[in-house]
Motif scaffolding. Structure first.
Motif, PDB file in Angstrom:
ATOM      1  N   ASP A   1     -82.137  20.239-102.657  1.00 55.86           N
ATOM      2  CA  ASP A   1     -83.148  21.202-102.078  1.00 55.86           C
ATOM      3  C   ASP A   1     -83.638  22.403-102.938  1.00 55.86           C
ATOM      4  OD1 ASP A   1     -83.633  19.376-100.022  1.00 55.86           O
ATOM      5  OD2 ASP A   1     -82.599  20.447 -98.604  1.00 55.86           O
ATOM      6  N   GLN A   2     -82.471  23.005-103.300  1.00 59.80           N
ATOM      7  CA  GLN A   2     -82.658  24.419-104.227  1.00 59.80           C
ATOM      8  C   GLN A   2     -83.027  23.774-105.501  1.00 59.80           C
ATOM      9  OE1 GLN A   2     -78.652  25.729-104.199  1.00 59.80           O
ATOM     10  NE2 GLN A   2     -78.541  26.747-102.292  1.00 59.80           N
ATOM     11  N   LEU A   3     -82.590  22.865-106.261  1.00 58.20           N
ATOM     12  CA  LEU A   3     -82.946  22.586-107.504  1.00 58.20           C
ATOM     13  C   LEU A   3     -84.556  22.097-107.394  1.00 58.20           C
ATOM     14  CD1 LEU A   3     -80.036  20.939-108.796  1.00 58.20           C
ATOM     15  CD2 LEU A   3     -80.839  22.863-109.796  1.00 58.20           C
ATOM     16  N   GLU A   4     -84.952  21.315-106.330  1.00 60.98           N
ATOM     17  CA  GLU A   4     -86.433  20.856-106.018  1.00 60.98           C
ATOM     18  C   GLU A   4     -87.412  22.033-106.148  1.00 60.98           C
ATOM     19  OE1 GLU A   4     -88.235  17.033-103.993  1.00 60.98           O
ATOM     20  OE2 GLU A   4     -87.187  18.300-102.616  1.00 60.98           O
ATOM     21  N   GLN A   5     -86.786  22.873-105.329  1.00 61.45           N
ATOM     22  CA  GLN A   5     -87.788  24.154-105.074  1.00 61.45           C
ATOM     23  C   GLN A   5     -88.266  24.937-106.460  1.00 61.45           C
ATOM     24  OE1 GLN A   5     -85.682  26.698-102.183  1.00 61.45           O
ATOM     25  NE2 GLN A   5     -86.414  25.703-100.404  1.00 61.45           N
ATOM     26  N   GLU A   6     -86.828  24.886-107.420  1.00 61.26           N
ATOM     27  CA  GLU A   6     -87.080  25.405-108.616  1.00 61.26           C
ATOM     28  C   GLU A   6     -87.797  24.561-109.521  1.00 61.26           C
ATOM     29  OE1 GLU A   6     -83.186  27.279-110.121  1.00 61.26           O
ATOM     30  OE2 GLU A   6     -83.082  27.865-107.885  1.00 61.26           O
TER      31      GLU A   6
ATOM     32  N   GLU B   1     -63.938  31.132-114.481  1.00 60.52           N
ATOM     33  CA  GLU B   1     -64.521  31.696-115.530  1.00 60.52           C
ATOM     34  C   GLU B   1     -65.983  31.061-115.945  1.00 60.52           C
ATOM     35  OE1 GLU B   1     -65.289  34.491-118.706  1.00 60.52           O
ATOM     36  OE2 GLU B   1     -63.879  34.467-117.224  1.00 60.52           O
ATOM     37  N   ILE B   2     -65.964  29.975-115.682  1.00 55.74           N
ATOM     38  CA  ILE B   2     -67.301  29.257-115.969  1.00 55.74           C
ATOM     39  C   ILE B   2     -68.342  29.380-114.859  1.00 55.74           C
ATOM     40  CG2 ILE B   2     -68.236  26.873-116.011  1.00 55.74           C
ATOM     41  CD1 ILE B   2     -66.772  27.793-118.663  1.00 55.74           C
ATOM     42  N   ARG B   3     -67.645  29.477-113.548  1.00 56.78           N
ATOM     43  CA  ARG B   3     -68.609  29.890-112.571  1.00 56.78           C
ATOM     44  C   ARG B   3     -69.015  31.308-112.782  1.00 56.78           C
ATOM     45  NH1 ARG B   3     -67.940  27.022-107.762  1.00 56.78           N
ATOM     46  NH2 ARG B   3     -66.055  25.547-107.715  1.00 56.78           N
ATOM     47  N   THR B   4     -68.358  32.229-113.217  1.00 59.79           N
ATOM     48  CA  THR B   4     -69.047  33.425-113.170  1.00 59.79           C
ATOM     49  C   THR B   4     -70.034  33.636-114.521  1.00 59.79           C
ATOM     50  OG1 THR B   4     -66.731  34.407-112.623  1.00 59.79           O
ATOM     51  CG2 THR B   4     -68.141  35.793-114.141  1.00 59.79           C
ATOM     52  N   ARG B   5     -69.546  32.836-115.684  1.00 56.26           N
ATOM     53  CA  ARG B   5     -70.521  32.781-116.670  1.00 56.26           C
ATOM     54  C   ARG B   5     -71.764  32.030-116.500  1.00 56.26           C
ATOM     55  NH1 ARG B   5     -67.025  31.993-122.293  1.00 56.26           N
ATOM     56  NH2 ARG B   5     -65.642  33.777-122.022  1.00 56.26           N
ATOM     57  N   LEU B   6     -71.895  31.155-115.714  1.00 58.53           N
ATOM     58  CA  LEU B   6     -72.959  30.228-115.149  1.00 58.53           C
ATOM     59  C   LEU B   6     -74.030  31.371-114.367  1.00 58.53           C
ATOM     60  CD1 LEU B   6     -71.520  26.732-114.501  1.00 58.53           C
ATOM     61  CD2 LEU B   6     -73.544  27.326-116.250  1.00 58.53           C
ATOM     62  N   ARG B   7     -73.164  31.893-113.677  1.00 58.64           N
ATOM     63  CA  ARG B   7     -74.025  32.936-112.457  1.00 58.64           C
ATOM     64  C   ARG B   7     -74.580  33.982-113.265  1.00 58.64           C
ATOM     65  NH1 ARG B   7     -74.231  32.855-107.214  1.00 58.64           N
ATOM     66  NH2 ARG B   7     -72.635  31.589-107.017  1.00 58.64           N
ATOM     67  N   ALA B   8     -73.665  34.599-114.083  1.00 56.08           N
ATOM     68  CA  ALA B   8     -74.369  35.902-114.886  1.00 56.08           C
ATOM     69  C   ALA B   8     -75.433  35.262-116.001  1.00 56.08           C
ATOM     70  CB  ALA B   8     -73.135  36.594-115.260  1.00 56.08           C
ATOM     71  N   THR B   9     -75.307  34.416-116.744  1.00 55.42           N
ATOM     72  CA  THR B   9     -76.145  33.843-117.813  1.00 55.42           C
ATOM     73  C   THR B   9     -77.397  33.158-117.341  1.00 55.42           C
ATOM     74  OG1 THR B   9     -74.281  33.728-119.097  1.00 55.42           O
ATOM     75  CG2 THR B   9     -76.246  32.891-119.931  1.00 55.42           C
ATOM     76  N   PHE B  10     -77.133  32.405-116.338  1.00 50.45           N
ATOM     77  CA  PHE B  10     -78.282  31.435-115.845  1.00 50.45           C
ATOM     78  C   PHE B  10     -78.604  31.400-114.429  1.00 50.45           C
ATOM     79  CE2 PHE B  10     -76.130  29.163-119.534  1.00 50.45           C
ATOM     80  CZ  PHE B  10     -77.260  29.201-120.664  1.00 50.45           C
ATOM     81  N   GLY B  11     -77.864  32.142-113.717  1.00 47.28           N
ATOM     82  CA  GLY B  11     -78.255  32.379-112.408  1.00 47.28           C
ATOM     83  C   GLY B  11     -78.046  31.162-111.500  1.00 47.28           C
ATOM     84  N   ILE B  12     -77.079  30.324-111.752  1.00 42.92           N
ATOM     85  CA  ILE B  12     -76.963  29.097-111.288  1.00 42.92           C
ATOM     86  C   ILE B  12     -75.688  28.812-111.043  1.00 42.92           C
ATOM     87  CG2 ILE B  12     -76.271  27.528-113.477  1.00 42.92           C
ATOM     88  CD1 ILE B  12     -78.160  25.330-112.374  1.00 42.92           C
TER      89      ILE B  12
END
Length: 162
Positions: free
Chosen positions: A87-92, A37-48
């Motif tokens: 790498d992903q977080l650094e690009q952002e 549930e947390i995975r789904t919500r993080l992706r939907a709400t914050f794109g992370i």
């Protein structure tokens, strides 16, 4: 009489083993349900993703930064996974790599100001989600579960030290 005692012992062992397995599966199923549930919500709400959130959470606890190996150990994933997430977080522009002045080959990873700000918002929302998901568990039951799981963790840590 001795045969009865052995049978009783075998019966208790089987019952205890079954109960232990049942407990493990119950804890695992609850953890997986909440985590999904947390995975789904993080992706939907914050794109992370959850691993990216977890890495940022580790860095939030250590503002001076952590080396990649330390992050890998704390998150219990391979160094390659940590490198990809970093790498992903650094690009952002949410984290930055900082060279270690004592060892030119090593570096630490730190949250940037933008990373700290973004994580603060995500962490507050994450806490609300957890509270929502566990709202039907009474405060007394939560306290009891925390105590019991703390005891279990102590026993498991003691077993690791042997």
């Amino acid at each position: 009489m001795e045969d009865e005692e052995q049978l009783d012992l075998a019966s208790r062992l089987t019952q205890d083993h079954h109960q232990s397995l049942k407990l493990w599966l119950r804890m695992l199923s609850c953890t997986v349900k909440i985590e999904n549930e947390i995975r789904t919500r993080l992706r939907a709400t914050f794109g992370i993703t959850l691993p990216r959130f977890d890495l940022m959470a580790q860095l939030e606890r250590y503002p001076q930064g952590l080396r990649m190996g330390e992050l890998s150990k704390r998150m219990m994933v391979t160094g390659g996974n940590i490198t990809g997430i970093t790498d992903q977080l650094e690009q952002e522009k949410l984290v930055v790599r900082v060279a270690d002045p004592k060892d030119g080959r090593a570096y630490s990873v730190k949250l940037t100001a933008a990373g700290r700000k973004a994580f603060a918002i995500m962490a507050a929302t994450h806490e609300e989600w957890i509270a929502e998901l566990l709202q039907d568990v009474s405060s007394n039951d939560k306290a009891q579960l925390i105590e019991l799981l703390s005891q279990m963790k102590k026993h498991l840590n003691a077993a690791d030290e042997k």
